[in-house]
Write an enzyme that holds these catalytic residues in place. Structure first.
Site, PDB file in Angstrom:
ATOM      1  N   GLY A 252       0.756  -1.133  -0.143  1.00 12.21           N
ATOM      2  CA  GLY A 252      -0.041   0.121  -0.121  1.00 12.21           C
ATOM      3  C   GLY A 252       0.885   1.255   0.116  1.00 12.21           C
ATOM      4  O   GLY A 252       2.112   1.172  -0.406  1.00 12.21           O
ATOM      5  N   SER A 253       0.421   2.085   0.496  1.00 13.38           N
ATOM      6  CA  SER A 253       1.064   3.686   0.674  1.00 13.38           C
ATOM      7  C   SER A 253       2.088   3.703   1.652  1.00 13.38           C
ATOM      8  O   SER A 253       1.967   2.626   2.567  1.00 13.38           O
ATOM      9  CB  SER A 253      -0.181   4.699   0.789  1.00 13.38           C
ATOM     10  OG  SER A 253      -0.524   4.709   2.296  1.00 13.38           O
ATOM     11  N   GLY A 257       1.812   2.344   5.134  1.00 14.69           N
ATOM     12  CA  GLY A 257       2.931   1.135   5.903  1.00 14.69           C
ATOM     13  C   GLY A 257       3.464   1.698   7.148  1.00 14.69           C
ATOM     14  O   GLY A 257       3.727   0.996   8.050  1.00 14.69           O
ATOM     15  N   GLU A 274       5.717  -3.475   1.086  1.00 15.95           N
ATOM     16  CA  GLU A 274       6.015  -3.155  -0.046  1.00 15.95           C
ATOM     17  C   GLU A 274       5.037  -1.796  -0.495  1.00 15.95           C
ATOM     18  O   GLU A 274       3.961  -1.741  -0.621  1.00 15.95           O
ATOM     19  CB  GLU A 274       5.439  -4.198  -1.234  1.00 15.95           C
ATOM     20  CG  GLU A 274       6.050  -3.912  -2.482  1.00 15.95           C
ATOM     21  CD  GLU A 274       5.272  -3.136  -3.375  1.00 15.95           C
ATOM     22  OE1 GLU A 274       5.222  -1.981  -3.405  1.00 15.95           O
ATOM     23  OE2 GLU A 274       4.425  -3.907  -4.175  1.00 15.95           O
ATOM     24  N   CYS A 309       2.512  -0.177  -8.782  1.00 17.88           N
ATOM     25  CA  CYS A 309       3.648   0.422  -7.996  1.00 17.88           C
ATOM     26  C   CYS A 309       4.975   0.398  -8.718  1.00 17.88           C
ATOM     27  O   CYS A 309       5.880   1.316  -8.370  1.00 17.88           O
ATOM     28  CB  CYS A 309       3.885  -0.619  -6.855  1.00 17.88           C
ATOM     29  SG  CYS A 309       4.014  -2.265  -7.009  1.00 17.88           S
TER      30      CYS A 309
END
Length: 516
Positions: A252-253, A257, A274, A309
């Site tokens: 995610g963002s 995170g 990630e 991403c």
């Protein structure tokens, strides 16, 4: 991924009966799947269609804190028996569980396209990659329990030590909206193969297709080995802070995170993060810019409307080749067809959320206001799509390096193209960012590719290519800097869900030698 792209902890639901938004025309409904049983809730998440304002794709169950606690308990109960199997036995059961997963793929893809916004083919590939990653993980079964023995060291260490691996316990896997099913395949099968039991949390804004796929697999595994929970953020903390959760794997963002890591610290729960990136594609002076290479670059930037991403987020090109590269991208953007993901001929769908559209519109306008050369393409669709989350794709040529289109992850269909004069400058500019997920080097020289690629501060580097379509699904994948830490895929991805166990046995001869 950007802060507006994926929130902190939310969840959504499982498989579904009736279908509205789906090809048959009725609303999709998914529930929770806990301990081998489907569970529906009175409270639901209403899933909006990002391309059609006001349209609803379906409903996902909204778990309570009690539901979450039940899911953890079910996974914990299933863990001892699952962990007691050999990796080969687990692999056999997992192979049976994935069999036939493609039977409903067309419908899964149609639902995902509607809830996510991306074109149908990308949604279909999303589900396909999950199956491929699952089966590649099963090929690692013989390596899972590979151990080693450390012999005694005469006069120093009088023991023989066996070093082996053991599973962690119950793990939570949290995936984002953009490629939720495929991303799940980078970690879930590795966690299960290692002997863990799992709880999957699909993205709250696009949970339907993911829930359907996961439940079909879970139904073929022993009850509790694989569970699915969806719901509202405030009810999901138990997926992270319950002391029976051994690990959380989150995609995610960056802000998301950080929040996951902060929450996990309360119970010392392990995390793999990630968190997206600001990937650089570096075109050296001798780069090949034929149609094949330009097609690869275009896909690396604009696939999924820029919402991947590992997409290229900044293009650095030798000044002598900049006009050629911009012309090549422009020719492809002129053919782009913005539209609904299920419509024939659509090549670029809407962004997933209104907040993301607002952010991308804002950074494009900021570049214009700063006097940058902003080139926009395509036409915004009208009719029932008017007001959807559509953005005209754009190139920003030679922008100021302090503009947000350069410094932040756009997560949309806009790319800065930045000229450089020499290799050292290219490497410096490429590394001058907060993230370090992926990068690429484009050159006719294999020596230059290795030289520059080895200097890029990121976890994965392509040569003469970039992006998800060419990712080696066997290789470890993950980021550096604020792109996160930990690795998914390959045996490294299995080891991320294991711990070592050392058993030392006294060696009489070695011990006797130390007495003299």
């Amino acid at each position: 991924m950007t802060d507006v792209e994926n929130a902190v902890v939310s969840t959504d639901a499982v498989r579904g009966t009736a279908q509205t938004g789906s090809p048959s025309g009725a609303a999709v409904r998914t529930g929770l799947y806990i301990g081998g049983e489907e569970r529906f809730t009175d409270d639901v998440l209403t899933i909006a269609d990002p391309g059609k304002p006001g349209a609803v794709v379906g409903e996902a169950a909204a778990a309570t804190e009690s539901d979450v606690k039940d899911a953890v308990a079910a996974a914990k109960k299933a863990f001892p028996a699952w962990a007691a199997l050999t990796p080969q036995e687990r692999a056999a059961k997992m192979a049976e569980a994935i069999a036939g997963i493609a039977d409903d793929r067309d419908e899964d893809a149609a639902i995902l396209s509607q809830e996510n916004g991306k074109i149908r083919m990308e949604a279909w590939i999303d589900a396909l990659v999950f199956e491929i990653r699952w089966n590649l993980a099963l090929m690692l079964a013989d390596e899972v329990d590979t151990s080693k023995t450390l012999p005694p060291v005469p006069g120093a260490i009088p023991v023989s030590t066996d070093v082996s691996y053991q599973p962690l316990g119950v793990v939570t896997v949290i995936v984002p909206f953009n490629w939720p099913i495929a991303i799940l395949g980078a970690s879930l099968p590795h966690a299960l193969l290692a002997g863990n039991t799992a709880i999957v949390k699909p993205p709250p804004s696009a949970p339907l297709a993911t829930t359907r796929v996961v439940q079909r697999v879970a139904e073929k595994l022993p009850p509790g080995v694989l569970n699915v929970v969806t719901g509202r953020d405030q009810d999901m903390s138990g997926l992270i802070q319950n002391p029976d959760i051994a690990k959380v794997c989150f995609t995610g963002s960056v802000n998301g995170g950080k929040r996951i890591m902060e929450m996990a610290s309360k119970t010392l729960t392990r995390v793999t993060l990630e968190l997206g990136g600001n990937d650089a594609a570096v075109f050296l002076e001798d780069a090949v810019l034929d149609d094949a290479h330009l097609d690869r670059l275009y896909a690396a930037i604009y696939d999924t409307t820029g919402q991947i991403c590992m997409n290229a987020k900044r293009v650095f090109v030798h000044r002598s080749r900049a006009d050629e590269l911009v012309a090549g991208l422009s020719a492809r953007l002129e053919a782009a067809q913005l539209g609904y993901g299920l419509d024939e001929g659509t090549t670029m769908g809407p962004l997933h959320q209104p907040a993301q559209k607002a952010f991308v519109d804002e950074i494009i306008q900021e570049a214009k206001d700063a006097g940058a050369d902003v080139r926009e393409f395509g036409q915004l669709p009208g009719g029932e799509l008017e007001g959807g989350n559509f953005v005209r794709p754009a190139i920003v040529v030679d922008p100021g390096l302090d503009l947000r289109v350069v410094t932040q992850e756009q997560f949309g269909p806009v790319i800065p193209v930045i000229p450089f004069d020499d290799e050292a400058e290219a490497v410096r500019l490429a590394n001058d960012t907060w993230g370090g997920l992926c990068g690429s080097v484009w050159t006719a020289s294999s020596e230059a590719a290795q030289r520059v690629g080895s200097q890029l501060e990121c976890g994965y580097v392509w040569v003469n290519d970039h992006g998800a379509t060419r990712l080696d699904l066997r290789a470890p994948f993950g980021g550096m800097k604020q792109s996160g830490f930990g690795r998914e895929q390959g045996i490294e991805g299995v080891r991320a869900f294991q711990d070592t166990r050392s058993i030392a046995t006294l060696d009489p001869e070695a011990l006797a030698s130390m007495a003299h």
